[in-house]
Enzyme design. Structure first.
Site, short mmCIF file in Angstrom:
data_model
loop_
_atom_site.label_atom_id
_atom_site.label_comp_id
_atom_site.label_asym_id
_atom_site.label_seq_id
_atom_site.Cartn_x
_atom_site.Cartn_y
_atom_site.Cartn_z
N ASN A 1 -21.22 23.50 -31.07
CA ASN A 1 -20.17 22.92 -30.18
C ASN A 1 -20.01 23.22 -29.40
O ASN A 1 -19.96 24.87 -30.01
CB ASN A 1 -19.46 23.42 -31.45
CG ASN A 1 -17.39 23.27 -31.04
OD1 ASN A 1 -17.24 22.95 -30.30
ND2 ASN A 1 -17.21 24.03 -32.24
N TRP A 2 -19.10 22.77 -28.02
CA TRP A 2 -19.86 23.64 -26.73
C TRP A 2 -18.51 24.58 -26.66
O TRP A 2 -18.47 25.55 -25.68
CB TRP A 2 -19.96 22.89 -26.02
CG TRP A 2 -21.09 22.54 -25.68
CD1 TRP A 2 -22.14 22.91 -26.24
CD2 TRP A 2 -21.89 21.55 -24.71
NE1 TRP A 2 -23.63 21.85 -26.11
CE2 TRP A 2 -23.23 21.27 -25.16
CE3 TRP A 2 -21.73 21.15 -23.39
CZ2 TRP A 2 -23.94 20.00 -24.16
CZ3 TRP A 2 -22.23 20.21 -22.21
CH2 TRP A 2 -23.03 20.24 -23.45
N LYS A 3 -17.61 24.46 -27.43
CA LYS A 3 -16.16 25.42 -27.43
C LYS A 3 -15.28 24.73 -26.28
O LYS A 3 -16.22 24.08 -25.03
CB LYS A 3 -16.26 26.23 -27.76
CG LYS A 3 -16.51 26.73 -29.38
CD LYS A 3 -16.45 28.05 -29.75
CE LYS A 3 -16.91 28.04 -31.12
NZ LYS A 3 -16.78 29.59 -32.12
N HIS B 1 -11.32 23.03 -36.79
CA HIS B 1 -11.63 24.22 -36.48
C HIS B 1 -10.65 25.07 -36.48
O HIS B 1 -9.76 24.97 -36.09
CB HIS B 1 -12.30 23.95 -34.41
CG HIS B 1 -13.03 24.88 -35.02
ND1 HIS B 1 -13.16 26.94 -34.33
CD2 HIS B 1 -15.13 25.00 -35.08
CE1 HIS B 1 -14.14 26.99 -34.54
NE2 HIS B 1 -15.70 26.23 -34.38
N GLU C 1 -10.91 28.01 -35.48
CA GLU C 1 -10.22 27.85 -33.85
C GLU C 1 -9.40 27.62 -33.11
O GLU C 1 -7.54 27.71 -32.91
CB GLU C 1 -10.60 28.26 -32.82
CG GLU C 1 -11.68 29.33 -32.76
CD GLU C 1 -13.51 29.50 -32.00
OE1 GLU C 1 -13.50 27.94 -31.26
OE2 GLU C 1 -13.96 29.88 -32.05
N GLU D 1 -17.94 26.99 -42.45
CA GLU D 1 -17.42 27.62 -41.50
C GLU D 1 -16.51 28.44 -41.69
O GLU D 1 -14.77 29.17 -41.71
CB GLU D 1 -16.99 27.10 -40.39
CG GLU D 1 -18.13 26.06 -39.75
CD GLU D 1 -17.93 26.10 -37.85
OE1 GLU D 1 -19.06 26.32 -37.09
OE2 GLU D 1 -16.45 26.60 -37.15
N GLY E 1 -18.59 33.85 -34.22
CA GLY E 1 -19.47 34.45 -33.14
C GLY E 1 -19.17 36.61 -33.41
O GLY E 1 -19.13 36.46 -32.51
N SER F 1 -22.13 31.86 -36.97
CA SER F 1 -23.43 32.57 -36.10
C SER F 1 -24.69 32.20 -36.48
O SER F 1 -25.99 33.46 -36.45
CB SER F 1 -23.46 34.32 -36.53
OG SER F 1 -22.29 34.99 -35.81
N GLY G 1 -22.42 27.31 -32.17
CA GLY G 1 -21.61 27.74 -31.08
C GLY G 1 -22.06 28.14 -30.12
O GLY G 1 -23.16 27.88 -29.77
N GLY G 2 -22.38 29.61 -30.15
CA GLY G 2 -22.85 30.47 -29.29
C GLY G 2 -24.41 29.72 -28.89
O GLY G 2 -24.89 29.83 -27.82
P1 13P Z 1 -20.74 30.65 -33.20
O1 13P Z 1 -22.41 30.29 -33.97
O2 13P Z 1 -20.86 31.20 -31.94
O3 13P Z 1 -20.56 32.10 -34.58
O4 13P Z 1 -20.07 29.42 -33.54
C1 13P Z 1 -19.87 28.81 -35.14
C2 13P Z 1 -18.84 27.57 -34.57
O5 13P Z 1 -17.58 27.74 -34.53
C3 13P Z 1 -19.22 26.39 -34.62
O6 13P Z 1 -17.94 25.03 -34.69
#
Ligand code: 13P
Length: 248
Positions: A9-11, A94, A96, A164, A170, A210, A231-232
């Site tokens: 997930n590149w956000k 998600h 967010e 999640e 994050g 994470s 994510g990251g």
């Molecule tokens: P991180 O891997 O950066 O914690 O993000 C997880 C996430 O929200 C994937 O959708």
């Protein structure tokens, strides 16, 4: 057997040009993958990244979809528009989006049903906040999300679920292997009670929060965990590839 699925997930990261450079770097590193590999990119990156991954084993995903077929919904994108560019997966709900953009269980459900109707595979995110976990409310929160987000889905096996825990996103604070396995096991049990036991045993449930090149092996060794939503660590080709190649 449930085939593992690792999705990035590149956000809100990477211009089209940067996105193409990233997938070009990922491609050779994941070509022997034994799992499904997906990159969920910003909408504006979809055409360029889609063209760059053509012919590879990397599938294209989006990060949101609207529930209407078309109409007066400024700023939104329909499932058919995504399909037109070769998108196969779409993240829905998600945390967010729930936290910053007013997404509710009702809109998550509507978006999920619209994505399914168009032939997309929704990756539906559920999970509890830190206060909810510490208050002993995890199961209650998940129960509500499961009942409301998945209402009216005819075939649960056509979706992917991402568990999640919000406190792990994050933050560098991953759920332990056992915590993630136990909660995903609970989600599967609840899906069986609320919907269909056979589908519950077949639906793929990812862990997200994470997850990285170091902790992925332990998480993926857990029997209930069928993949990761990353994510990251999905923004760096070697890290994402190490997760995809968790079994090597
Ligand atoms: P991180 O891997 O950066 O914690 O993000 C997880 C996430 O929200 C994937 O959708």
């Amino acid at each position: 057997m449930r085939k593992p699925i690792i999705a990035g997930n590149w956000k809100m990261n990477n211009t089209p040009e940067e996105g193409v450079a990233l997938v070009e770097a990922i491609k050779p590193l994941v070509k022997e993958a034994n799992c499904d590999v997906v990159v969920c990119v910003p909408a504006i990156d979809i055409p360029a990244v889609g063209a760059a991954i053509k012919g590879s084993n990397i599938k294209l995903g989006a990060q949101n979809v609207h529930f209407a077929e078309k109409g007066a919904y400024t700023g939104e994108i329909s499932a058919n528009m995504l399909k037109a560019y070769g998108v196969e997966y779409v993240i829905i709900g998600h945390s967010e989006r729930r936290q910053y953009f007013g997404e509710t269980d009702e809109t998550v459900n509507k978006r999920t049903l619209a994505a399914l109707a168009a032939g997309l595979t929704p990756i539906v995110c559920i999970g509890e906040s830190l206060a909810e976990r510490e208050g002993g409310l995890t199961e209650q929160v998940l129960d509500k999300q499961i009942r409301e987000d998945f209402k009216g889905i005819e075939d649960l096996t056509k979706i992917v679920i991402a568990y999640e825990p919000i406190w792990a996103i994050g933050t560098g604070r991953t759920a332990t292997d056992e915590q993630a396995n136990e909660t995903i096991g609970y989600i599967r049990k609840k899906l069986g009670e609320c919907f269909c036991p056979v589908c519950a045993s077949k639906v793929r449930i990812q862990y997200g929060g994470s997850m990285n090149a170091k902790n992925c092996k332990g998480l993926m060794a857990q029997p209930e965990i069928d993949g990761g939503l990353i994510g990251g660590a999905s923004l760096k080709a070697p890290d994402f590839a190490a997760i995809v190649n968790f079994d090597k």
